[in-house]
Design a protein around this motif. Structure first.
Motif, PDB file in Angstrom:
ATOM      1  N   GLY A  24       4.821   1.607  -2.745  1.00  0.00           N
ATOM      2  CA  GLY A  24       4.488   3.015  -2.941  1.00  0.00           C
ATOM      3  C   GLY A  24       5.735   3.862  -3.101  1.00  0.00           C
ATOM      4  O   GLY A  24       5.801   4.748  -3.964  1.00  0.00           O
ATOM      5  N   LEU A  25       6.744   3.602  -2.269  1.00  0.00           N
ATOM      6  CA  LEU A  25       8.035   4.279  -2.414  1.00  0.00           C
ATOM      7  C   LEU A  25       8.646   3.951  -3.769  1.00  0.00           C
ATOM      8  O   LEU A  25       9.173   4.834  -4.463  1.00  0.00           O
ATOM      9  N   GLU A  26       8.567   2.690  -4.168  1.00  0.00           N
ATOM     10  CA  GLU A  26       9.164   2.286  -5.442  1.00  0.00           C
ATOM     11  C   GLU A  26       8.461   2.940  -6.626  1.00  0.00           C
ATOM     12  O   GLU A  26       9.102   3.289  -7.626  1.00  0.00           O
ATOM     13  N   ASP A  60       5.855  16.461   5.786  1.00  0.00           N
ATOM     14  CA  ASP A  60       5.563  15.429   6.777  1.00  0.00           C
ATOM     15  C   ASP A  60       5.232  14.079   6.144  1.00  0.00           C
ATOM     16  O   ASP A  60       4.730  13.173   6.826  1.00  0.00           O
ATOM     17  N   ALA A  61       5.504  13.926   4.858  1.00  0.00           N
ATOM     18  CA  ALA A  61       5.356  12.610   4.235  1.00  0.00           C
ATOM     19  C   ALA A  61       6.360  11.646   4.867  1.00  0.00           C
ATOM     20  O   ALA A  61       7.367  12.063   5.445  1.00  0.00           O
ATOM     21  N   VAL A  62       6.085  10.354   4.745  1.00  0.00           N
ATOM     22  CA  VAL A  62       6.987   9.345   5.299  1.00  0.00           C
ATOM     23  C   VAL A  62       7.255   8.284   4.238  1.00  0.00           C
ATOM     24  O   VAL A  62       6.324   7.635   3.748  1.00  0.00           O
ATOM     25  N   PHE A  63       8.522   8.120   3.886  1.00  0.00           N
ATOM     26  CA  PHE A  63       8.958   7.076   2.967  1.00  0.00           C
ATOM     27  C   PHE A  63       9.590   5.956   3.798  1.00  0.00           C
ATOM     28  O   PHE A  63      10.299   6.214   4.765  1.00  0.00           O
ATOM     29  N   ARG A  64       9.371   4.705   3.366  1.00  0.00           N
ATOM     30  CA  ARG A  64       9.970   3.619   4.140  1.00  0.00           C
ATOM     31  C   ARG A  64      10.030   2.337   3.328  1.00  0.00           C
ATOM     32  O   ARG A  64       9.066   1.964   2.651  1.00  0.00           O
ATOM     33  N   CYS A  65      11.176   1.677   3.388  1.00  0.00           N
ATOM     34  CA  CYS A  65      11.317   0.313   2.864  1.00  0.00           C
ATOM     35  C   CYS A  65      10.857  -0.640   3.969  1.00  0.00           C
ATOM     36  O   CYS A  65      11.608  -0.922   4.905  1.00  0.00           O
ATOM     37  N   VAL A  78       1.869   8.593   3.665  1.00  0.00           N
ATOM     38  CA  VAL A  78       2.783   7.453   3.674  1.00  0.00           C
ATOM     39  C   VAL A  78       3.074   6.977   2.257  1.00  0.00           C
ATOM     40  O   VAL A  78       2.175   6.885   1.428  1.00  0.00           O
ATOM     41  N   ALA A  79       4.348   6.671   1.997  1.00  0.00           N
ATOM     42  CA  ALA A  79       4.761   5.972   0.773  1.00  0.00           C
ATOM     43  C   ALA A  79       5.670   4.833   1.210  1.00  0.00           C
ATOM     44  O   ALA A  79       6.883   4.995   1.342  1.00  0.00           O
ATOM     45  N   SER A 110      11.534  10.998   6.567  1.00  0.00           N
ATOM     46  CA  SER A 110      10.550  12.073   6.460  1.00  0.00           C
ATOM     47  C   SER A 110      10.687  12.773   5.111  1.00  0.00           C
ATOM     48  O   SER A 110      11.731  12.696   4.448  1.00  0.00           O
ATOM     49  N   GLY A 111       9.639  13.471   4.721  1.00  0.00           N
ATOM     50  CA  GLY A 111       9.709  14.231   3.486  1.00  0.00           C
ATOM     51  C   GLY A 111      10.844  15.234   3.513  1.00  0.00           C
ATOM     52  O   GLY A 111      11.566  15.407   2.524  1.00  0.00           O
ATOM     53  N   SER A 112      11.028  15.895   4.655  1.00  0.00           N
ATOM     54  CA  SER A 112      12.103  16.883   4.772  1.00  0.00           C
ATOM     55  C   SER A 112      13.468  16.231   4.592  1.00  0.00           C
ATOM     56  O   SER A 112      14.327  16.745   3.864  1.00  0.00           O
ATOM     57  N   LEU A 113      13.678  15.079   5.253  1.00  0.00           N
ATOM     58  CA  LEU A 113      14.954  14.383   5.112  1.00  0.00           C
ATOM     59  C   LEU A 113      15.133  13.865   3.692  1.00  0.00           C
ATOM     60  O   LEU A 113      16.248  13.909   3.143  1.00  0.00           O
TER      61      LEU A 113
END
Length: 262
Positions: free
Chosen positions: A107-109, A122-127, A102-103, A164-167
């Protein structure tokens, strides 16, 4: 216990988030990160990797510390976090974020403050800030808009949809996407490639892109000549021109060079 540390191996530096499993960004985070970035800037590294211990890159801010604080505290906190992230962007070497799990939020920033994002599929980015009635406080919104356009940035920030990481790779948020089992190897390969490259050319590229981000194509065009001239007399550029000229004389492809970063 130090939750962020700087370490190096040869010319590859690493800033490691060392508070697994969630690597939440607590009140000491920005100060610790700035110190780690300072340590990196004072070294002779030629590339910096930002990575995390444990199954996740970072769940973002440690929101449990925030209730009961006043707006002056929050103003200082947000300002300090932004200073620490912008310090990464101000480095004169390429930067890589290696993202697993997860980021979220901060973490995403943190990942978006880097030039390259190597993400597990399979990582996950999210605001996630919208779920608390806030917006991204350390630059995610504008940096997402820069990478994927205003419409998608609005969608991800306002709806809080996971990416997703792929997206992320398909959209251009992540520059490299690999199976999680290959994340460390792929990150290391990219770091070593950059560490052996023309460091001053990389710094000039980063500088020109920052000018473009701030002022668009006209501003970048106005700055291009000065940035280019600063490279002309560097040792790497001199050797690079000579290497290519000799290859042209022999009617062959220029052989790959190992640059010394000067």
């Amino acid at each position: 216990m130090r939750t962020i540390r700087f370490e190096r191996q040869d010319t590859v530096g690493r800033i490691v988030l060392a508070n697994p499993p969630y690597n939440r960004l607590d009140l000491q985070f920005s100060e610790s990160l700035r110190q780690a970035v300072h340590d990196a800037s004072q070294s002779d590294i030629r590339v910096l990797v930002v990575q995390a211990e444990g199954p996740h890159f970072s769940f973002g801010g440690e929101v449990r510390e925030w209730p009961g604080k006043d707006v002056n505290w929050f103003h200082t906190f947000v300002a300090e976090v932004n200073l620490s992230y912008r310090a990464i962007e101000a480095l004169r070497v390429p930067t890589i974020a290696a993202v697993q799990g997860v980021a979220f939020g901060g973490g995403l920033e943190l990942a978006l403050a880097c030039d390259f994002i190597v993400a597990a599929e399979d990582a996950v980015f999210r605001c996630v800030e919208v779920t608390t009635g806030m917006l991204p406080i350390a630059g995610a919104l504008q940096r997402l808009a820069e990478r994927v356009g205003r419409g998608r940035a609005s969608r991800f920030a306002m709806l809080g949809e996971p990416i997703s990481g792929s997206l992320a790779g398909e959209l251009g948020i992540a520059t490299h996407v690999v199976p999680e089992a290959e994340l460390a190897q792929a990150t290391e390969a990219l770091a070593r490639k950059l560490a052996l490259g023309p460091t001053k050319s990389y710094a000039a590229t980063r500088k020109l892109l920052k000018v473009w981000s701030a002022g668009g194509v006209p501003a970048a065009d106005a700055t291009l000549l000065d940035i280019t001239m600063d490279l002309f007399d560097t040792e790497d550029c001199t050797r690079g021109f000579l290497n290519t000229a000799k290859a042209f004389d022999l009617d062959i492809e220029p052989p790959e060079m190992l640059f010394n970063g000067r």
